[in-house]
Design an enzyme around this catalytic site. Sequence first.
Site, mmCIF file in Angstrom:
data_model
loop_
_atom_site.group_PDB
_atom_site.id
_atom_site.type_symbol
_atom_site.label_atom_id
_atom_site.label_comp_id
_atom_site.label_asym_id
_atom_site.label_seq_id
_atom_site.Cartn_x
_atom_site.Cartn_y
_atom_site.Cartn_z
ATOM 1 N NE ARG A 93 -1.129 2.506 2.904
ATOM 2 C CZ ARG A 93 -0.589 3.620 3.394
ATOM 3 N NH1 ARG A 93 -0.535 4.722 2.658
ATOM 4 N NH2 ARG A 93 -0.064 3.642 4.618
ATOM 5 C CG ASP A 94 3.028 4.446 3.007
ATOM 6 O OD1 ASP A 94 2.861 5.306 2.133
ATOM 7 O OD2 ASP A 94 3.346 4.720 4.175
ATOM 8 C CG HIS A 143 3.773 4.961 9.150
ATOM 9 N ND1 HIS A 143 3.056 3.972 8.515
ATOM 10 C CD2 HIS A 143 4.115 5.833 8.177
ATOM 11 C CE1 HIS A 143 2.974 4.242 7.220
ATOM 12 N NE2 HIS A 143 3.620 5.363 6.988
ATOM 13 C CG HIS A 161 7.508 7.871 5.139
ATOM 14 N ND1 HIS A 161 7.260 7.410 3.871
ATOM 15 C CD2 HIS A 161 6.352 7.696 5.830
ATOM 16 C CE1 HIS A 161 5.998 7.007 3.788
ATOM 17 N NE2 HIS A 161 5.419 7.166 4.965
ATOM 18 C CB CYS A 198 2.445 10.504 1.243
ATOM 19 S SG CYS A 198 0.764 11.143 1.187
ATOM 20 C CG ASN A 245 6.678 3.490 3.873
ATOM 21 O OD1 ASN A 245 6.239 3.728 2.755
ATOM 22 N ND2 ASN A 245 5.966 3.666 4.961
HETATM 23 P P1 HMG Z 1 -13.082 14.656 -2.253
HETATM 24 O O1 HMG Z 1 -12.853 14.980 -3.687
HETATM 25 O O2 HMG Z 1 -13.176 15.773 -1.271
HETATM 26 O O3 HMG Z 1 -14.345 13.684 -2.087
HETATM 27 O O4 HMG Z 1 -11.953 13.656 -1.795
HETATM 28 P P2 HMG Z 1 -15.870 13.843 -2.374
HETATM 29 O O5 HMG Z 1 -16.569 13.158 -1.237
HETATM 30 O O6 HMG Z 1 -16.226 15.268 -2.693
HETATM 31 O O7 HMG Z 1 -16.049 12.941 -3.690
HETATM 32 C C1 HMG Z 1 -15.502 13.311 -4.956
HETATM 33 C C2 HMG Z 1 -15.560 12.127 -5.886
HETATM 34 O O8 HMG Z 1 -14.739 11.059 -5.368
HETATM 35 C C3 HMG Z 1 -16.944 11.525 -6.035
HETATM 36 O O9 HMG Z 1 -17.017 10.957 -7.343
HETATM 37 C C4 HMG Z 1 -16.943 10.395 -5.032
HETATM 38 O O10 HMG Z 1 -17.869 9.375 -5.325
HETATM 39 C C5 HMG Z 1 -15.528 9.878 -5.161
HETATM 40 P P3 HMG Z 1 -17.688 11.743 -8.584
HETATM 41 O O11 HMG Z 1 -19.088 12.045 -8.112
HETATM 42 O O12 HMG Z 1 -16.852 13.004 -8.781
HETATM 43 O O13 HMG Z 1 -17.561 10.773 -9.707
HETATM 44 N N1 HMG Z 1 -15.072 9.219 -3.939
HETATM 45 C C6 HMG Z 1 -14.596 7.958 -3.884
HETATM 46 N N2 HMG Z 1 -14.399 7.016 -4.842
HETATM 47 C C7 HMG Z 1 -13.898 5.834 -4.442
HETATM 48 N N3 HMG Z 1 -13.581 5.529 -3.153
HETATM 49 C C8 HMG Z 1 -13.753 6.453 -2.175
HETATM 50 C C9 HMG Z 1 -14.280 7.719 -2.541
HETATM 51 N N4 HMG Z 1 -14.580 8.819 -1.833
HETATM 52 C C10 HMG Z 1 -15.060 9.724 -2.685
HETATM 53 N N5 HMG Z 1 -13.432 6.169 -0.915
HETATM 54 C C11 HMG Z 1 -11.101 11.858 -0.450
HETATM 55 C C12 HMG Z 1 -11.891 13.156 -0.474
HETATM 56 C C13 HMG Z 1 -10.790 11.523 0.998
HETATM 57 C C14 HMG Z 1 -11.942 10.748 -1.074
HETATM 58 C C15 HMG Z 1 -9.815 12.080 -1.296
HETATM 59 O O14 HMG Z 1 -9.159 13.200 -0.781
HETATM 60 C C16 HMG Z 1 -8.887 10.893 -1.226
HETATM 61 O O15 HMG Z 1 -9.166 9.844 -1.752
HETATM 62 N N6 HMG Z 1 -7.703 11.069 -0.547
HETATM 63 C C17 HMG Z 1 -6.777 9.977 -0.352
HETATM 64 C C18 HMG Z 1 -5.367 10.443 -0.468
HETATM 65 C C19 HMG Z 1 -4.448 9.298 -0.196
HETATM 66 O O16 HMG Z 1 -4.769 8.156 -0.447
HETATM 67 N N7 HMG Z 1 -3.243 9.599 0.341
HETATM 68 C C20 HMG Z 1 -2.273 8.585 0.658
HETATM 69 C C21 HMG Z 1 -2.650 7.724 1.811
HETATM 70 S S1 HMG Z 1 -2.327 8.491 3.387
HETATM 71 C C22 HMG Z 1 -0.629 8.188 3.663
HETATM 72 O O17 HMG Z 1 0.047 7.682 2.793
HETATM 73 C C23 HMG Z 1 -0.070 8.502 5.032
HETATM 74 C C24 HMG Z 1 0.201 7.240 5.879
HETATM 75 O O18 HMG Z 1 1.077 6.346 5.203
HETATM 76 C C25 HMG Z 1 0.815 7.630 7.222
HETATM 77 C C26 HMG Z 1 2.011 8.596 7.074
HETATM 78 O O19 HMG Z 1 2.986 8.242 6.382
HETATM 79 O O20 HMG Z 1 1.934 9.664 7.683
HETATM 80 C C27 HMG Z 1 -1.118 6.473 6.168
HETATM 81 MG MG MG Z 2 3.212 6.543 5.137
#
Ligand code: HMG
Ligand code: MG
Length: 283
Positions: free
Chosen positions: A13-14, A205, A207, A238, A247
């Site tokens: 995933r990450d 966690h 990086h 990310c 990571n």
């Molecule tokens: P948004 O655009 O504000 O969402 O995104 P929305 O609710 O307004 O929806 C917009 C569109 O997205 C809609 O579709 C929804 O249906 C769709 P449309 O009507 O335009 O066709 N949608 C989805 N589709 C599939 N699955 C879903 C989903 N939700 C909405 N779950 C949202 C808000 C949170 C969805 C967006 O910002 C997002 O997906 N962000 C994820 C970013 C991400 O994955 N970042 C990396 C992971 S975090 C990380 O790596 C850190 C970590 O490792 C720890 C660390 O290192 O610190 C965990």
């Molecule tokens: Mg991470």
Amino acid sequence: MTGVVEIFEVGPRDGLQNEPRPIPTADKIALVDTLSQAGFRRIEVASFVSPKWVPQMADSAEVLAGIARAPGIRYAALTPNLKGYERARAAGADVIAIFGSASEGFSRANINATIAESLARFEEVAAAARADGMPMRGYVSCVTDCPYDGKVAPGQVAQVAEKLLALGCYEISLGDTIGQGTPDSVTAMLRAVRDVVPAERLAGHFHDTAGRALDNIEAALAQGVRVFDAAVGGLGGCPYAKGATGNVATEAVAARLAALGYDTGLDPAVLDRAAALARAMRG
Ligand code: HMG
Ligand code: MG
């Protein structure tokens, strides 16, 4: 032996979410299937986020459907909102994770929400997970430094961690998202968090952007943390945190822990095979 430490593998995933080149689903499945032979108890393999935001994770359901599930391993997935939770449950995830931030800048960039708005979304996920008996993990990003807001106060991390615990997370993973933490800043942060979340419920966690992840893990061990997230081959980053390369590599963490006298239960030969596969997948 000094005791047992668990490494929570997050490479599929990450490690992969940041790769710009589309990686074939079959390659992701082969990586998970190799990792399933290494001795992990938990592997994060999927992310049910918006495919527009993170296209690399769009095939998460296919990955979960295609892997050979090994007994005793729980396969985990990220779920940012109720829609993500429903997709994860339908795909057969064993554990889900909500992910918030200790800093407003990263919260906005990563999940398009303020911290308060994100917690309201997580309440919906938590209620559904509770009703289904689905174990839920929580992440806090930017626990020492934020790419948008700079230094993050330990008290801010403690506040978000406490809220995730209250929502029902069985474990809170503290993310040094951009790898800028130091043993001192990690220690100060953990002292504040431990006032509100017991060390047994915490994970680190890290990086490895600045090459300090292993030292930061040692600092966290001294504060009682016994679970660490890592990605085989040191893949990762990310997409919403510029500079958040790699990571910390699972095989490096396993080797450091072994040198310190901790038992991870992992097979180094299998980790090496998985690391070679992971590196070959890098664009
Ligand atoms: P948004 O655009 O504000 O969402 O995104 P929305 O609710 O307004 O929806 C917009 C569109 O997205 C809609 O579709 C929804 O249906 C769709 P449309 O009507 O335009 O066709 N949608 C989805 N589709 C599939 N699955 C879903 C989903 N939700 C909405 N779950 C949202 C808000 C949170 C969805 C967006 O910002 C997002 O997906 N962000 C994820 C970013 C991400 O994955 N970042 C990396 C992971 S975090 C990380 O790596 C850190 C970590 O490792 C720890 C660390 O290192 O610190 C965990
Ligand atoms: Mg991470």
